[in-house]
Design an enzyme around this catalytic site. Structure first.
Site, PDB file in Angstrom:
ATOM      1  N   LYS A 203       0.436 -34.025 -61.858  1.00 22.26           N
ATOM      2  CA  LYS A 203      -0.036 -33.195 -60.738  1.00 22.26           C
ATOM      3  C   LYS A 203       0.914 -32.051 -60.389  1.00 22.26           C
ATOM      4  O   LYS A 203       0.497 -31.023 -59.889  1.00 22.26           O
ATOM      5  CB  LYS A 203      -0.242 -34.075 -59.508  1.00 22.26           C
ATOM      6  CG  LYS A 203      -1.324 -35.143 -59.727  1.00 22.26           C
ATOM      7  CD  LYS A 203      -1.599 -35.900 -58.455  1.00 22.26           C
ATOM      8  CE  LYS A 203      -2.412 -37.160 -58.685  1.00 22.26           C
ATOM      9  NZ  LYS A 203      -3.751 -36.906 -59.232  1.00 22.26           N
TER      10      LYS A 203
ATOM     11  N   HIS B  17      -9.162 -35.322 -52.769  1.00 26.28           N
ATOM     12  CA  HIS B  17      -9.281 -35.775 -54.167  1.00 26.28           C
ATOM     13  C   HIS B  17      -7.904 -35.695 -54.825  1.00 26.28           C
ATOM     14  O   HIS B  17      -6.982 -35.101 -54.297  1.00 26.28           O
ATOM     15  CB  HIS B  17     -10.258 -34.868 -54.938  1.00 26.28           C
ATOM     16  CG  HIS B  17     -11.687 -35.160 -54.648  1.00 26.28           C
ATOM     17  ND1 HIS B  17     -12.544 -35.653 -55.595  1.00 26.28           N
ATOM     18  CD2 HIS B  17     -12.412 -35.044 -53.506  1.00 26.28           C
ATOM     19  CE1 HIS B  17     -13.743 -35.817 -55.057  1.00 26.28           C
ATOM     20  NE2 HIS B  17     -13.686 -35.449 -53.784  1.00 26.28           N
TER      21      HIS B  17
ATOM     22  N   ASP C 153     -19.385 -39.782 -57.353  1.00 28.62           N
ATOM     23  CA  ASP C 153     -18.200 -38.918 -57.384  1.00 28.62           C
ATOM     24  C   ASP C 153     -18.485 -37.701 -58.267  1.00 28.62           C
ATOM     25  O   ASP C 153     -18.940 -37.839 -59.407  1.00 28.62           O
ATOM     26  CB  ASP C 153     -17.034 -39.743 -57.956  1.00 28.62           C
ATOM     27  CG  ASP C 153     -15.689 -39.080 -57.775  1.00 28.62           C
ATOM     28  OD1 ASP C 153     -15.529 -38.293 -56.825  1.00 28.62           O
ATOM     29  OD2 ASP C 153     -14.780 -39.372 -58.587  1.00 28.62           O
TER      30      ASP C 153
ATOM     31  N   ARG D  45     -10.612 -62.690 -71.520  1.00 26.32           N
ATOM     32  CA  ARG D  45     -10.487 -63.081 -70.111  1.00 26.32           C
ATOM     33  C   ARG D  45      -9.031 -63.099 -69.671  1.00 26.32           C
ATOM     34  O   ARG D  45      -8.738 -62.861 -68.512  1.00 26.32           O
ATOM     35  CB  ARG D  45     -11.143 -64.448 -69.876  1.00 26.32           C
ATOM     36  CG  ARG D  45     -12.645 -64.409 -70.019  1.00 26.32           C
ATOM     37  CD  ARG D  45     -13.245 -65.775 -69.995  1.00 26.32           C
ATOM     38  NE  ARG D  45     -12.776 -66.580 -71.116  1.00 26.32           N
ATOM     39  CZ  ARG D  45     -13.262 -67.785 -71.430  1.00 26.32           C
ATOM     40  NH1 ARG D  45     -14.201 -68.318 -70.702  1.00 26.32           N
ATOM     41  NH2 ARG D  45     -12.795 -68.450 -72.467  1.00 26.32           N
TER      42      ARG D  45
HETATM   43  P1  13P Z   1      -6.697 -39.185 -59.143  1.00 23.59           P
HETATM   44  O1  13P Z   1      -6.835 -38.698 -60.541  1.00 23.59           O
HETATM   45  O2  13P Z   1      -5.491 -38.588 -58.475  1.00 23.59           O
HETATM   46  O3  13P Z   1      -6.703 -40.660 -59.018  1.00 23.59           O
HETATM   47  O4  13P Z   1      -7.968 -38.630 -58.305  1.00 23.59           O
HETATM   48  C1  13P Z   1      -9.207 -39.274 -58.411  1.00 23.59           C
HETATM   49  C2  13P Z   1     -10.310 -38.490 -57.782  1.00 23.59           C
HETATM   50  O5  13P Z   1     -10.119 -37.536 -57.073  1.00 23.59           O
HETATM   51  C3  13P Z   1     -11.675 -38.951 -58.070  1.00 23.59           C
HETATM   52  O6  13P Z   1     -12.621 -38.098 -57.524  1.00 23.59           O
HETATM   53  O1  G3H Z   2     -12.324 -37.280 -60.475  1.00 21.48           O
HETATM   54  C1  G3H Z   2     -12.566 -37.879 -61.497  1.00 21.48           C
HETATM   55  C2  G3H Z   2     -12.358 -39.340 -61.617  1.00 21.48           C
HETATM   56  O2  G3H Z   2     -11.024 -39.616 -61.951  1.00 21.48           O
HETATM   57  C3  G3H Z   2     -13.356 -39.951 -62.561  1.00 21.48           C
HETATM   58  O3  G3H Z   2     -12.993 -39.716 -63.867  1.00 21.48           O
HETATM   59  O4  G3H Z   2     -15.033 -38.712 -64.897  1.00 21.48           O
HETATM   60  O5  G3H Z   2     -13.315 -39.887 -66.310  1.00 21.48           O
HETATM   61  O6  G3H Z   2     -14.806 -41.193 -64.801  1.00 21.48           O
HETATM   62  P1  G3H Z   2     -14.117 -39.884 -65.061  1.00 21.48           P
HETATM   63 ZN    ZN Z   3     -12.109 -36.043 -57.554  1.00 19.27          ZN
END
Ligand code: 13P
Ligand code: G3H
Ligand code: ZN
Length: 309
Positions: free
Chosen positions: A184, A211, A82, A281
């Site tokens: 958002k 996203h 990602d 746990r």
């Molecule tokens: P959210 O923060 O809306 O869950 O989006 C996650 C995302 O786009 C990860 O790439």
């Molecule tokens: O788009 C980003 C995701 O929410 C991942 O977040 O970089 O903190 O793991 P992170």
């Molecule tokens: Zn993203």
């Protein structure tokens, strides 16, 4: 079943007008919660790993946990990077056995974005790995985004066509008004569906990615806040908007914040109600169950990918 790429999954999703959930993973409980839900719903799934997740859990651990999830469930699972920010991290993940990577050069100029994306596509395709890129920038990432600048950050439909043609990228993340995290929208939620429809019409048959697609369900925010959290004013993308997006070529919907909220709410509740417990746990197990319930809900009621194996 080995890890799969998203190519066939997206074709089926596109034709069936549903989306595959791409969930961010950081540890064992999150992975188990997600794949247990996917198994119950007979749904394929994308497990995505950010640079932050790699740093937190170490790449080898995450890879082995995902391999264990496949052994345990026999599900078609895509292992996806990602928001890869440069060629190096994409190359590392491809060499490590990921079946999909995102090169996010959306903050570069159009030409630089094309150049870097093409470089990753050439390397990835040579190894049978698929690539997602991003064009336009998600609103709300920078604090200084204002209304007049907003439109400039949304994906330009004609540029999207040129970008896909020139890079050969396998899927494209578009900016139509979503943003990462729990905050958002300041007013009413609003996505630019006209723009999405135009992009989808011009890129007929091509898989798009959304996203920043967490809904930030009020009950989880309330639960977090009730047990000592402090996240007032959080607001996400309404579920009907996500269902609508899946009608217009959005085949991959990214969800991280909703998992974080669900897991954190469950753990806060457990530690508050049972202060004498010090067995991880117990609270991590409840966190895992909360993740599973959230993903069950997403797959069955929002993404529409149940029974699509
Ligand atoms: P959210 O923060 O809306 O869950 O989006 C996650 C995302 O786009 C990860 O790439
Ligand atoms: O788009 C980003 C995701 O929410 C991942 O977040 O970089 O903190 O793991 P992170
Ligand atoms: Zn993203």
């Amino acid at each position: 079943m080995p890890l799969v790429t998203s190519t066939e999954l997206f074709k089926k999703a596109y034709d069936g007008k549903y989306a595959i959930g791409a969930f961010n993973v950081n540890n064992m409980e999150i992975i188990q919660g997600i794949v247990d839900a996917a198994k119950e719903e007979k749904s394929p799934i994308i497990l995505q790993v950010s640079a932050g997740a790699r740093k937190y859990a170490k790449p080898a651990y995450l890879k082995k946990l995902v391999e264990a999830a496949i052994m345990d469930t026999d599900l078609p699972i895509v292992l996806h990077l990602d928001h890869g920010e440069d060629f190096e991290i994409c190359k590392q993940c491809i060499d490590d056995g990921f079946t999909s990577v995102m090169i996010d050069a959306s903050h570069h100029s159009f030409e630089e974005n094309i150049e870097l994306t093409k470089k990753v596509v050439d390397y990835a395709h040579n190894k049978g790995v698929v690539v997602e890129a991003e064009l336009g920038r998600l609103a709300g990432i920078e604090d200084d985004v204002n209304v007049s600048a907003k439109d400039a950050t949304f994906t330009d439909p004609d540029q999207a066509v040129e970008f896909v043609e020139r890079t050969g990228v396998d899927s494209l993340a578009i900016a139509i008004g979503t943003s990462h995290g729990a905050y958002k929208f300041k007013g009413d939620p609003n996505l630019d569906f006209q723009r999405l429809e135009k992009i989808s019409m011009l890129l007929d048959g091509y898989p798009l990615v959304l996203h920043g697609a967490s809904t930030v369900l009020p009950e989880y925010v309330e639960l977090c806040n009730k047990y000592g959290g402090n996240i007032p004013g959080a607001q996400g993308v309404p579920e009907d908007m996500l269902r609508r997006a899946a009608q217009f070529g959005v085949c991959k919907i990214n969800i991280d914040t909703d998992l974080r909220l669900a897991m954190t709410a469950a753990i806060r509740k457990s530690l508050t109600e049972d202060p004498g417990n010090f067995d991880p746990r117990k609270y991590l197990g409840l966190g895992r169950t909360a993740i599973k319930e959230m993903v069950l809900h997403k797959i069955a009621n929002v993404l529409g990918s149940s029974n699509s194996l």
